[in-house]
Design an enzyme around this catalytic site. Structure first.
Site, short mmCIF file in Angstrom:
data_model
loop_
_atom_site.label_atom_id
_atom_site.label_comp_id
_atom_site.label_asym_id
_atom_site.label_seq_id
_atom_site.Cartn_x
_atom_site.Cartn_y
_atom_site.Cartn_z
CG ASP A 1 -1.67 -1.27 1.47
OD1 ASP A 1 -2.11 -1.86 0.47
OD2 ASP A 1 -1.84 -1.68 2.64
CD GLU B 1 -8.83 -2.90 -0.86
OE1 GLU B 1 -9.28 -2.99 0.29
OE2 GLU B 1 -8.07 -3.77 -1.34
O1 FUB Z 1 -3.08 -3.60 3.62
C1 FUB Z 1 -4.37 -3.88 4.06
C2 FUB Z 1 -5.38 -3.59 3.00
O2 FUB Z 1 -5.13 -4.37 1.85
C3 FUB Z 1 -5.37 -2.18 2.49
O3 FUB Z 1 -5.94 -1.26 3.36
C4 FUB Z 1 -6.09 -2.36 1.22
O4 FUB Z 1 -6.04 -1.29 0.34
C5 FUB Z 1 -5.44 -3.62 0.69
O5 FUB Z 1 -4.24 -3.34 0.02
#
Ligand code: FUB
Length: 354
Positions: free
Chosen positions: A44, A254
């Protein structure tokens, strides 16, 4: 050892070396880019240029031994490390622990994808973490240095929820936080500012309705709270209709990010279960944004999450995959160049070479 044996041993050594070098180069050639660091797992990556240097604010993946479930419990991260480099292809420095979950008074578990901002001599680290009731909220921590250490504010940002904060500062000095994530990110459980602990684990069930919208909130002048109401980030198709829940190839899941190019606002995100990085363009920070397409094909691994940044006139996308571990929750950050075409579209990146 007689001469014959020496020759044989040398031949075996050379063969072994050549085979392993070939394997390594075959392995490496599967991927467009190589991991930026391999001593720890990182994911991320939110990249920013501060004082001319690239700083990367990633999640710090660990093997905590937490069993995997649909809500992403296996992403059980406990601290953040900040990385820096003078420029892409330069040496990458890991600055060590910048913030630990034990120093966040309200935190329960799971430090997920962070972001950072700078204003008036202070660096801000924004982070999602589940509170003690197991509800994701956004926290903020401050430092006088981009690499930290950071000190967390005693409470989460009021009115914040869900995951994946991305803070964009516009040329006029206003900053905005984009956020949200469905499924494990809990966005589908929020209704009119209330969280439903028994709510659905996914966004299924309302297939023909508009997809759940990511959120945007203007930041207060001191960057520590929201200035006003949280709004929907509306993503429309080219006919002006909202993307629908069933449109898994295009709808928001997301990993929100915002960058500005040639006066236009580019809202980019992950489509989650279909694993694309997609983007939509708008005329102002609130949108609406018109869906344009995908700019990165799926990486190796389930999650895909990125940031887009300019340094020295070149644009880059920082992203992650699972090249080092081949495990969903143990990821490694990478970077590659990103191209804006003359018509404003973004060229498609293929992170796995065929
Ligand atoms: O790293 C945890 C979660 O996985 C992140 O918040 C999302 O965007 C995904 O990459």
């Amino acid at each position: 050892m007689n001469r014959l044996k020496q020759h044989a041993a040398l031949a075996i050594t050379i063969a072994m070396f050549t085979t392993s070098a070939c394997q390594q180069s075959r392995e490496a050639s599967k991927f467009l880019s190589e991991p930026l660091i391999s001593k720890i797992y990182t994911a991320d990556p939110s990249a920013h240029v501060f004082d001319g240097k690239i700083y990367i604010y990633p999640s710090h993946d660990i093997d905590a031994g937490t069993p995997e479930n649909d809500e992403g419990a296996h992403f059980d991260m406990r601290d953040y490390h900040i990385l820096s480099m003078d420029s892409v292809n330069g040496k990458v420095t890991d600055h060590g622990v910048a913030l630990s979950i034990k120093d966040i008074p309200w935190a329960g578990r799971q430090l997920w994808a962070p972001d950072a901002a700078f204003k008036n001599g202070i660096y801000y680290l924004y982070f999602p973490v589940k509170d003690k009731q197991d509800v994701f909220r956004m926290g903020v921590a401050t430092s006088t240095k981009p690499e930290g250490p950071f000190k967390a504010e005693p409470k989460p940002i009021e009115g914040s929820y869900s995951i994946d904060p991305a803070v964009f500062s516009d040329a006029d000095g206003n900053s905005y936080m984009y956020f949200g994530g469905i499924w494990g990110g809990q966005l589908q459980r929020w209704n009119n500012g209330k969280y439903d602990h028994n709510g659905s684990k996914t966004d299924s069930g309302k297939e023909n309705e508009p997809a759940l919208a990511p959120k945007v909130a203007k930041m207060s002048a001191d960057m520590l709270s929201f200035d006003g109401a949280v709004k929907d980030v509306v993503i429309l198709d080219k006919e002006g209709k909202p993307l629908l829940t069933k449109d898994h190839d295009r709808r928001f899941f997301e990993a929100a990010w915002m960058h500005k190019y040639n006066g236009k606002y580019y809202f980019s995100y992950s489509t989650g279960d279909t694993h694309y990085l997609a983007y939509a363009i708008g005329d102002n920070p609130y949108g609406p944004f018109t869906y344009q397409g995908t700019f990165m094909d799926p990486v190796q691994g389930w999650t895909t999450h990125h940031s887009i940044v300019e340094q020295k006139g070149k644009w880059y996308v920082f992203y992650h995959d699972t090249q080092l571990s081949n495990k969903t929750h143990l990821r490694n950050v990478k970077v590659t160049e990103l191209t804006h075409n003359p018509d404003g579209t973004i060229s498609l990146i293929k992170p796995i070479l065929k």
